[in-house]
Design an enzyme around this catalytic site. Sequence first.
Site, PDB file in Angstrom:
ATOM      1  N   CYS A 263       0.796  -1.242   0.000  1.00 34.00           N
ATOM      2  CA  CYS A 263       0.000   0.000   0.000  1.00 34.00           C
ATOM      3  C   CYS A 263       0.820   1.279   0.000  1.00 34.00           C
ATOM      4  O   CYS A 263       0.665   2.112  -0.897  1.00 34.00           O
ATOM      5  CB  CYS A 263      -0.937   0.013   1.205  1.00 34.00           C
ATOM      6  SG  CYS A 263      -2.215  -1.223   1.079  1.00 34.00           S
ATOM      7  N   LYS A 266       2.849   2.249  -3.257  1.00 34.16           N
ATOM      8  CA  LYS A 266       1.965   2.450  -4.421  1.00 34.16           C
ATOM      9  C   LYS A 266       1.055   3.661  -4.213  1.00 34.16           C
ATOM     10  O   LYS A 266       0.853   4.465  -5.119  1.00 34.16           O
ATOM     11  CB  LYS A 266       1.171   1.149  -4.597  1.00 34.16           C
ATOM     12  CG  LYS A 266      -0.153   1.230  -5.266  1.00 34.16           C
ATOM     13  CD  LYS A 266      -0.762  -0.147  -5.414  1.00 34.16           C
ATOM     14  CE  LYS A 266      -1.701  -0.549  -4.299  1.00 34.16           C
ATOM     15  NZ  LYS A 266      -2.923   0.220  -4.168  1.00 34.16           N
TER      16      LYS A 266
HETATM   17  C1  UDX Z   1      -0.864  -0.121   5.578  1.00 36.11           C
HETATM   18  C2  UDX Z   1      -1.817   0.721   6.449  1.00 36.11           C
HETATM   19  O1  UDX Z   1      -1.408   0.648   7.813  1.00 36.11           O
HETATM   20  C3  UDX Z   1      -3.243   0.239   6.286  1.00 36.11           C
HETATM   21  O2  UDX Z   1      -4.123   1.094   7.027  1.00 36.11           O
HETATM   22  C4  UDX Z   1      -3.597   0.281   4.804  1.00 36.11           C
HETATM   23  O3  UDX Z   1      -4.908  -0.217   4.607  1.00 36.11           O
HETATM   24  C5  UDX Z   1      -2.618  -0.551   3.981  1.00 36.11           C
HETATM   25  O4  UDX Z   1      -1.295  -0.072   4.224  1.00 36.11           O
HETATM   26  P1  UDX Z   1       0.274  -2.534   5.749  1.00 36.11           P
HETATM   27  O5  UDX Z   1       0.973  -2.178   4.483  1.00 36.11           O
HETATM   28  O6  UDX Z   1      -0.369  -3.876   5.854  1.00 36.11           O
HETATM   29  O7  UDX Z   1      -0.891  -1.465   6.065  1.00 36.11           O
HETATM   30  O8  UDX Z   1       1.326  -2.473   6.935  1.00 36.11           O
HETATM   31  P2  UDX Z   1       1.772  -1.449   8.083  1.00 36.11           P
HETATM   32  O9  UDX Z   1       1.744  -2.173   9.361  1.00 36.11           O
HETATM   33  O10 UDX Z   1       1.060  -0.166   8.031  1.00 36.11           O
HETATM   34  O11 UDX Z   1       3.317  -1.236   7.707  1.00 36.11           O
HETATM   35  C6  UDX Z   1       3.694  -0.646   6.456  1.00 36.11           C
HETATM   36  C7  UDX Z   1       5.191  -0.474   6.385  1.00 36.11           C
HETATM   37  O12 UDX Z   1       5.639   0.521   7.286  1.00 36.11           O
HETATM   38  C8  UDX Z   1       5.982  -1.732   6.724  1.00 36.11           C
HETATM   39  O13 UDX Z   1       7.075  -1.814   5.834  1.00 36.11           O
HETATM   40  C9  UDX Z   1       6.449  -1.492   8.145  1.00 36.11           C
HETATM   41  O14 UDX Z   1       7.625  -2.188   8.466  1.00 36.11           O
HETATM   42  C10 UDX Z   1       6.674   0.007   8.115  1.00 36.11           C
HETATM   43  N1  UDX Z   1       6.558   0.652   9.430  1.00 36.11           N
HETATM   44  C11 UDX Z   1       5.364   0.729  10.067  1.00 36.11           C
HETATM   45  C12 UDX Z   1       7.688   1.227  10.019  1.00 36.11           C
HETATM   46  O15 UDX Z   1       8.801   1.176   9.477  1.00 36.11           O
HETATM   47  N2  UDX Z   1       7.555   1.868  11.217  1.00 36.11           N
HETATM   48  C13 UDX Z   1       6.369   1.971  11.877  1.00 36.11           C
HETATM   49  O16 UDX Z   1       6.335   2.577  12.945  1.00 36.11           O
HETATM   50  C14 UDX Z   1       5.232   1.372  11.276  1.00 36.11           C
END
Ligand code: UDX
Length: 434
Positions: A263, A266
């Site tokens: 997500c 993109k």
């Molecule tokens: C995200 C959104 O959270 C969600 O609401 C949306 O619908 C889809 O995109 P997701 O991609 O499943 O969800 O994962 P998420 O837990 O949000 O993490 C995304 C990325 O950010 C990961 O690579 C994660 O490692 C990174 N991240 C997240 C960090 O580096 N630090 C953080 O504090 C949180």
Amino acid sequence: MRVAMIGTGYVGLVSGACFADFGHEVTCIDKDAGKIARLEDNIMPIYEPGLDTLVANNVKAGRLKFATGPAEAVAAADAVFIAVGTPSRRGDGHADLSYVYAVAEEIAHLVQGFTVVVTKSTVPVGTGDEIEAIIAKLRPDADVAVVSNPEFLREGAAINDFKRPDRVVVGIEDERARAVMTELYRPLNLNETPILFTGRRTSELIKYAANAFLAMKITFINEMADLCEAVGADVQQVARGIGLDNRIGSKFLHAGPGYGGSCFPKDTLALVRTAVTAGSPVRLIETTVEVNSARKKAMAAKIVAAMGGDVAGKTIGVLGLTFKPNTDDMRDAPSLDIVPALIAAGAKVQAYDPQGHEAKTMLADVDMKDGAYEACEGADALVILTEWDQFRALDLDRVKELMKGVALIDLRNVYRPAELKGRGFEYTSIGRRS
Ligand code: UDX
């Protein structure tokens, strides 16, 4: 209510199974006959904790069905959800809407009676208008209300996020859709989850704005981490110190190797393109995209530096390859930038990921091991790349015994520097003094 869910990817399958669990009659539809056959045998196309049980229970209860074609389910549906992919269009980063529009054309011919057509896929502002126009052109007599209902679930926590969301956003232009959408989400209403009704374009933008803001928040703390390293401060304490301010909030302030996944990369890119096209650029997000992709590349250099500046002929053990824990998703995972760069610098990489089956083909030059300790054997350095729970409680004495060297590079700040130093490791983490 009768629901037709078109597309059985992450969002479609989880939403379909959860709506069935709410008590609705759901048919999940996908063109991929193999995928549907496997789902009928309760084999999930993705790894998501709890999903197989949820699907099995609802199939057994007769509320959840699968089909390869939409005809029957769409004709009977009160609500048809479009949950097909909207990948980045190659070359320009715009969201590729060809799958969404193809579904709109298909359902135009099939709807009967008043039907709410809902986009669950993340779609750029104005897509709902276009879907409405496609249906009106092909079937002027069709009685549809096109609604935007973005999904905010996170991989690895998808079922909980669907059933206990912070809010539900519904964008409508036809008041009749309000009752249908309220009924669909009734169990959440009883839990007092806010259901925010907005205009359709506003709802479409809310999804992009939410993801862009979160991506920016992560990127902010990642830059602070670099600054902490440069000035001798600790990023975790900075995150706590600012996060306790309610206006900032403590979530999504965990510094790491850069965000990845299906997500954020993109959607930030698509928002940048939408904004440029609209003549109202979003410069903060443009910068977020640039800083994040540079960061993923810079992580390989950080590992090389931690290993003394030269990794040629060295063996590097890597723990975790998926973009985050509790998923098998490799899309835009930092490992896809970092691991090939290490190999290009002459290192031999041996890795373990609890769900790394896809990584095997995507990172073909990596020696894939069957367990965390196997990935440590004979390694000059160990890199923690994804914070799976099982890597948080490693037997560090055993790790040290198995490794040849003592360098441990923790890109998720799972361990404490003082503890690792005490055990004789040369420990490097993100935004903290080694
Ligand atoms: C995200 C959104 O959270 C969600 O609401 C949306 O619908 C889809 O995109 P997701 O991609 O499943 O969800 O994962 P998420 O837990 O949000 O993490 C995304 C990325 O950010 C990961 O690579 C994660 O490692 C990174 N991240 C997240 C960090 O580096 N630090 C953080 O504090 C949180």
